[in-house]
Design an enzyme around this catalytic site. Sequence first.
Site, PDB file in Angstrom:
ATOM      1  CD  GLU A   1      48.109  40.103  35.527  1.00  0.00           C
ATOM      2  OE1 GLU A   1      48.120  41.339  35.388  1.00  0.00           O
ATOM      3  OE2 GLU A   1      48.265  39.542  36.646  1.00  0.00           O
TER       4      GLU A   1
ATOM      5  CG  HIS B   1      34.894  39.849  38.255  1.00  0.00           C
ATOM      6  ND1 HIS B   1      35.450  41.109  38.142  1.00  0.00           N
ATOM      7  CD2 HIS B   1      34.536  39.498  36.989  1.00  0.00           C
ATOM      8  CE1 HIS B   1      35.445  41.481  36.873  1.00  0.00           C
ATOM      9  NE2 HIS B   1      34.887  40.511  36.158  1.00  0.00           N
TER      10      HIS B   1
ATOM     11  CE1 TYR C   1      51.878  37.204  41.950  1.00  0.00           C
ATOM     12  CE2 TYR C   1      50.839  37.367  44.098  1.00  0.00           C
ATOM     13  CZ  TYR C   1      51.804  36.814  43.272  1.00  0.00           C
ATOM     14  OH  TYR C   1      52.689  35.895  43.771  1.00  0.00           O
TER      15      TYR C   1
END
Length: 358
Positions: A228, A139, A238
């Site tokens: 998303e 990530h 978010y």
Amino acid sequence: MNFIFYVLLFTLYPFIVQSQIKLEKVTPKISNLWGIATINKDEILVTQRSGNVYRLNVFNKNIIKIEGAPKVYNSGQGGLLDIAFEKENNVQRVFLCLSKVIPSNKSSTAIHSYNLKNNKLTNEKVMFISNKISSSGRHFGCRLAIKNEFIFATLGDRGARDDSQNNKNHSGSIIKILKNGNNYNNKAFKNALPEIFSVGHRNPQGLSFDLTKNILWAHEHGPQGGDELNLIQSGKNYGWPVITYGVNYIIGTKIGEGTKKKGMEQPIFTWIPSIGTSGLTFISGNTFTKWDNNLLIGGLKNGHLIRVALKENRILEYEEIFQNRFGRIRDVRIGKDGNIYLLTDESNGKLIRLSLAN
């Protein structure tokens, strides 16, 4: 060997009848390609995750390895990731987003700038280093977008979920910095790090401006389900990992508090199951005029290429152009020649050009 596919467009693109599209491989096999930046109508730059930058003529297929690329943390999902290019006052500048090597086998996400001259990267400047130092190989985010004097960049949570809600940590945010390297305070959140523009992100893998409306689009990987598409605004949260439409891998249990919470943004679109969104470009004034003001989105999981038409920041049309044709789509860009370019992230990775056949 190069290959060309001709497909009747009425089977692939219903709005053009009796026409053809040409899909052409324009690179030799190069493993784990990651990012694309266009130089001019003939040439592009591509990154290889292991730490190389290549200059490619998309028409005669000539490829040159650029000297001076930085040493990177090439482990897991980390390495030399995205690239951006611009030319100002006859100076060619390159921006790289990468996993920077930190002692003790750790890394941090960083942005470097260079001058490009005679196929060499020179005048290196370290513009940003995330304050998240980790041995995780997950990530990194690391997508770049340039607007005027600013660079925007996505930063993943590095596998530490709660960091995405910590305004004193760069992880899980989208940042906005000056491309000249000077300090800049976004003042997006109270008592936040100055570079932070938005928070609550998991692993954003696409970032693109609609310059006609001054809108920044991003997409990100959810966990199991819940990729998303988001409209990014300064000072917005978010949600990750407090809210998400995904669940924990394998066991399928709930993450966070649910799918909605006051003060946290809802996605414009959610993929369930996930497609592994990767690569995002806003189409404007290119060869595919019927797609003006649309978004193109790549997918890793099943090699998707997806088009979405937007109206008032909502999806009006959704089209799956193809899947599983070329492999894992890592990046999607519009070239200065008006054609569409795709990168595949595999051991036999390639660059694919989509153009309208004569």
